[in-house]
Structure formats: C-alpha cells, structure tokens
Write an enzyme that holds these catalytic residues in place. Structure first.
Site, PDB file in Angstrom:
ATOM      1  N   LYS A  51       0.853  -1.200   0.000  1.00 48.25           N
ATOM      2  CA  LYS A  51       0.000   0.000   0.000  1.00 48.25           C
ATOM      3  C   LYS A  51       0.886   1.247   0.000  1.00 48.25           C
ATOM      4  CE  LYS A  51      -0.308  -0.249   5.050  1.00 48.25           C
ATOM      5  NZ  LYS A  51      -1.172  -0.585   6.189  1.00 48.25           N
ATOM      6  N   ARG A 146     -10.755  -0.281  14.971  1.00 49.38           N
ATOM      7  CA  ARG A 146     -10.684   0.542  13.750  1.00 49.38           C
ATOM      8  C   ARG A 146     -11.645  -0.078  12.740  1.00 49.38           C
ATOM      9  NH1 ARG A 146      -4.943   1.064  10.639  1.00 49.38           N
ATOM     10  NH2 ARG A 146      -5.383  -1.147  10.360  1.00 49.38           N
ATOM     11  N   HIS A 174      -6.211  -7.511  13.261  1.00 49.46           N
ATOM     12  CA  HIS A 174      -4.985  -6.706  13.274  1.00 49.46           C
ATOM     13  C   HIS A 174      -4.588  -6.450  14.725  1.00 49.46           C
ATOM     14  CE1 HIS A 174      -2.020  -4.273  11.312  1.00 49.46           C
ATOM     15  NE2 HIS A 174      -2.472  -3.123  11.754  1.00 49.46           N
ATOM     16  N   ARG A 233       1.273 -10.709   7.087  1.00 46.91           N
ATOM     17  CA  ARG A 233       1.249  -9.504   6.234  1.00 46.91           C
ATOM     18  C   ARG A 233       2.461  -8.633   6.550  1.00 46.91           C
ATOM     19  NH1 ARG A 233      -3.935  -9.581   8.830  1.00 46.91           N
ATOM     20  NH2 ARG A 233      -3.272  -7.763  10.036  1.00 46.91           N
ATOM     21  N   TYR A 279      16.073  30.378   6.363  1.00 41.88           N
ATOM     22  CA  TYR A 279      14.945  31.090   6.967  1.00 41.88           C
ATOM     23  C   TYR A 279      15.031  31.053   8.500  1.00 41.88           C
ATOM     24  CZ  TYR A 279      12.518  30.702   2.437  1.00 41.88           C
ATOM     25  OH  TYR A 279      12.155  30.782   1.127  1.00 41.88           O
ATOM     26  N   CYS A 327      14.301  23.984   3.542  1.00 45.98           N
ATOM     27  CA  CYS A 327      13.393  24.769   2.690  1.00 45.98           C
ATOM     28  C   CYS A 327      12.573  23.820   1.818  1.00 45.98           C
ATOM     29  CB  CYS A 327      14.191  25.732   1.823  1.00 45.98           C
ATOM     30  SG  CYS A 327      15.346  26.746   2.763  1.00 45.98           S
ATOM     31  N   ASP A 329      12.640  23.283  -1.438  1.00 46.79           N
ATOM     32  CA  ASP A 329      13.354  22.588  -2.518  1.00 46.79           C
ATOM     33  C   ASP A 329      14.834  22.391  -2.233  1.00 46.79           C
ATOM     34  OD1 ASP A 329      10.894  23.295  -3.972  1.00 46.79           O
ATOM     35  OD2 ASP A 329      11.811  25.288  -3.973  1.00 46.79           O
TER      36      ASP A 329
HETATM   37  C1  PLP Z   1      -0.333  -1.554   6.898  1.00 49.94           C
HETATM   38  C2  PLP Z   1      -0.863  -2.842   7.390  1.00 49.94           C
HETATM   39  C3  PLP Z   1      -0.018  -3.952   7.553  1.00 49.94           C
HETATM   40  C4  PLP Z   1       1.476  -3.874   7.414  1.00 49.94           C
HETATM   41  O1  PLP Z   1       2.001  -3.365   8.609  1.00 49.94           O
HETATM   42  P1  PLP Z   1       3.572  -3.272   8.906  1.00 49.94           P
HETATM   43  O2  PLP Z   1       3.648  -2.899  10.329  1.00 49.94           O
HETATM   44  O3  PLP Z   1       4.121  -2.228   7.991  1.00 49.94           O
HETATM   45  O4  PLP Z   1       4.138  -4.617   8.619  1.00 49.94           O
HETATM   46  C5  PLP Z   1      -0.599  -5.150   7.888  1.00 49.94           C
HETATM   47  N1  PLP Z   1      -1.936  -5.272   8.095  1.00 49.94           N
HETATM   48  C6  PLP Z   1      -2.776  -4.217   7.972  1.00 49.94           C
HETATM   49  C7  PLP Z   1      -4.229  -4.403   8.223  1.00 49.94           C
HETATM   50  C8  PLP Z   1      -2.270  -2.965   7.632  1.00 49.94           C
HETATM   51  O5  PLP Z   1      -3.103  -1.917   7.534  1.00 49.94           O
END
Ligand code: PLP
Length: 383
Positions: A51, A146, A174, A233, A279, A327, A329
């Site tokens: 992602k 969530r 998660h 994941r 700056y 800055c 750029d």
């Molecule tokens: C982003 C995400 C991950 C990956 O998490 P990391 O900590 O970068 O490994 C896994 N599961 C879900 C649901 C996520 O949103």
C-alpha cells in the site's frame, strides 16, 4: 540515457541529471523476504503489503520483483491501488485492506481483487450491490477498534456465509500493540490472538469455513512468530526497516534497507563568523566555515521538522549534517571538514556512501515519527 550524435563528442542527454532521487536495492528486498519467511511456521505464506506506493518504494516495480521471486499474495489499502497492480500484470492474490464503497463492487470482480469486509453491514451491502460474487476476507475486531466486526458477534458473522454473492475466502484481524514488550501490551496481544482463534473455531463449529486466517503484520511476526496462520502480512520489515530504532531486534533479524535517498550539491560557500543560514536565521556560524546547498527539500518529502536536529548526511564517504531550516526545494549542510566537496557531488541521506550508512529509523525518530510515515511520504517530484 546518452546519445552520441556526432564524432566531435557532442553528447545530448535525453533526460536531465537527477536532482533528488531514491534507489532500490532488490538484492536486499530478496534477503528480507527470505529472512522473514524463515521466521514463519510451515504452511504460512508471505503476504507483501505494498500500500501507499509500497511505502514510497514504488508499488509496481516492487510487486513485479516480488512476483519474480515467488511471492503470490499482496495487500493494498485501496481499490485504485489494487487496479494499478492488476494493470501492471501482477499475478496472485491482491487483498484490499481498506473500505470500498459497495457501488464499486463490480470493479472488484472485474480486476480479480479480494475485498475486506469491514464489518457485517459492509459485507451485506457488498452482497446486495455486487452483480457477480465478490471475493472477501472478513475483518474481525479483536481490540484495535478501527475496522472489523466484533469478535463476539458470532451469529451475525455466521449469517454472512449464506449470502449468495459473497465468496468468503479468509478472515483476519490486526494487532495494535504487537511492537511493545511491556507486560500489559503482551497480555493485550495474547488476548487478541486467542479471541481471533476462538472466533474461527466457533464459526467452524457452526459449519462455516472462515478460510485462510491471518493476524500478524511485521511486528506481529517479529514478536509472535509461531501462530497457526495461513498468511503473515509484511510491510515495513520487508523494506528492511523497523518502525523505530531497535538495535537488539536488528541483531536478531538482520534486515537490510531497500531504499536509499540522494541529492546533489548545487554550490559551496564560505561563511564568516556571525553569518546565519536559511529562513529564521536559526543557525549561526561561530567560526569561519564552509557550507553546501543541496537539491532536496520538504516538497520532496524530507520533513521540515528535521530542521535543527543535526540530520546526518554523507558526502564523499564522510559524515556531516544539515544546518538551518530545511526549505521547500533545498537545504544546507556543513562541509567545513570536507574541503573537496563541490557542485554536482552526491549527498546521501539514507543508505551507504563508502563505509558510512544512514538508516531511516534514526531519521524518523529525529522527525518525531515512525519510518512507515517517513518513507511513504517521500515523493520525489521527478519520479
Ligand atoms: C499496513 C498494514 C499492515 C502492514 O504493517 P507493517 O507494520 O508495515 O508490517 C498489515 N496489516 C494491515 C491491516 C495494515 O493496515
């Protein structure tokens, strides 16, 4: 690319020299995938989380490479990210982790994507709106609060298995404190794990097959490697980086950063004592010194909040740091002790130059954030 058009050595470049750029080390990506896969129990597959443009690394090149080394499961956050991968010819499963409006359900089937059912209401809405059966993974809320249907809502979850246009292929949850070793957080994580496994068990007892199970992201595997899951994941760890500095963990699992970040010196100048830089005039030369102006700024994703933190940089294999405010750029570094520094020299902010290496964990900590955010916000404008 360089084209020689005549014998008098006139050289025309088709593209200008790069001003601020990332480089990807695919050998390191392969190394990380192998090291992380080795932590998983037999039968648990690697799901690559790509992602946010693969955390700023480039979702298409990263996923294409992962396909070539045998990774067959991917996760993205959005429908558009999933379509982008399919258009690029990515093979295997692609799971959308975020919410997709039910009216877009036809695009899921058309692109062979798997949608997360955010809760039972979302699952029923997808079923109602989809012209053809949609592949889904059910999301279970085990304490993150969530996305996910509450783990205890077994009856509601079981009823989804009768819906004609849902193909429930998996179920996941998660973890929200898997990175922490504090006793409270370890206990909380263990409750999340058992609550998730129990939900799967209760559904099976009702004759519903929850399909492939997955729960851990990077820290979930690093700290709880032995869970009986079908996928893990991997996001941040796959890119060779931890969210925050942890040298003990890196000693145990020697991850190698995939991304390096570079820019160039535009000019050097000598400063007299008392003169200030950038700056706000926050940096003042105490004695005669030499500075170099570098072609990268906060519009390229280098956080402005790194101003005044002595952000390290490498020039000609030597270590120096940023001075004054960053800055949009450009920024300025101290090259007093690097007298041979000159315009066109490469300046490294992440990665190696000679024997020195700079890691994203330290940069993120200085910026008051985690590497996940730092990396996915690096949008170098020429890429
Ligand atoms: C982003 C995400 C991950 C990956 O998490 P990391 O900590 O970068 O490994 C896994 N599961 C879900 C649901 C996520 O949103």
């Amino acid at each position: 690319m360089i084209t020689k058009i005549s014998s008098d050595a006139m050289i025309f470049r088709l593209m200008p020299e790069r001003r601020a750029w990332k480089e990807l080390n695919y050998e390191n990506l392969k190394w990380n995938v192998e090291k992380l896969q080795a932590l998983l129990p037999e039968g648990c597959a690697f799901m690559a989380v790509v992602k946010a443009d693969a955390y700023g690394h480039g979702a298409v090149p990263v996923s294409s490479y992962l396909n070539r080394i045998g990774v067959r499961a991917f996760a993205v956050a959005t429908l558009r990210e999933g379509i982008q991968l399919r258009k690029a010819g990515i093979q295997g499963e692609i799971l959308i982790l975020g919410y997709t409006p039910p009216q877009d359900a036809y695009l899921l089937t058309a692109n062979d994507l798997i949608q997360t059912a955010a809760d039972c209401a979302h699952a029923r809405a997808l079923n109602a709106a989809a012209p053809y059966p949609v592949k889904v993974h059910l999301k279970i809320d085990t304490g993150m609060h969530r996305l996910g249907e509450r783990a205890e809502h077994i009856e509601a979850l079981a009823s989804l298995f009768a819906l004609p246009r849902l193909r429930i292929l998996g179920m996941y949850s998660h973890l929200c404190v898997a990175d922490s070793q504090e006793i409270d957080n370890v206990l909380f994580t263990r409750i999340q794990i058992s609550s998730f496994l129990r939900t799967a068990e209760l559904l099976r007892e009702k004759g519903c097959d929850p399909g492939k199970l997955h729960l851990q992201s990077s820290y979930g595997v690093l700290n709880y490697p032995d869970l009986p899951m079908d996928y893990a994941r991997f996001g941040i760890a796959m890119y060779g980086v931890l969210s925050s500095p942890d040298s003990a963990l890196l000693d145990r699992v020697p991850l190698r950063p995939v991304l390096s970040l570079h820019a160039r010196i535009a000019m050097v100048r000598d400063l007299k004592p008392g003169e200030t830089v950038s700056y706000g005039r926050h940096f003042r030369a105490e004695s005669p010194m030499r500075t170099a102006t570098v072609t990268i700024g906060y519009a390229d994703g280098l956080p402005r909040s790194l101003s005044g933190t002595e952000l390290p940089a490498l020039v000609r294999g030597r270590r120096t740091h940023v001075i004054g405010n960053i800055c949009m750029d450009q920024l300025v570094i101290d090259v007093t002790h690097i007298p041979d520094a000159r315009p066109g020299d490469i300046v490294t902010f992440l990665g190696a130059d000679g024997h020195q290496t700079l890691r994203a964990e330290e940069m993120a900590e200085k910026a008051g954030t985690i590497t996940n955010e730092l990396l996915c916000r690096l949008h170098l404008r020429e890429e």
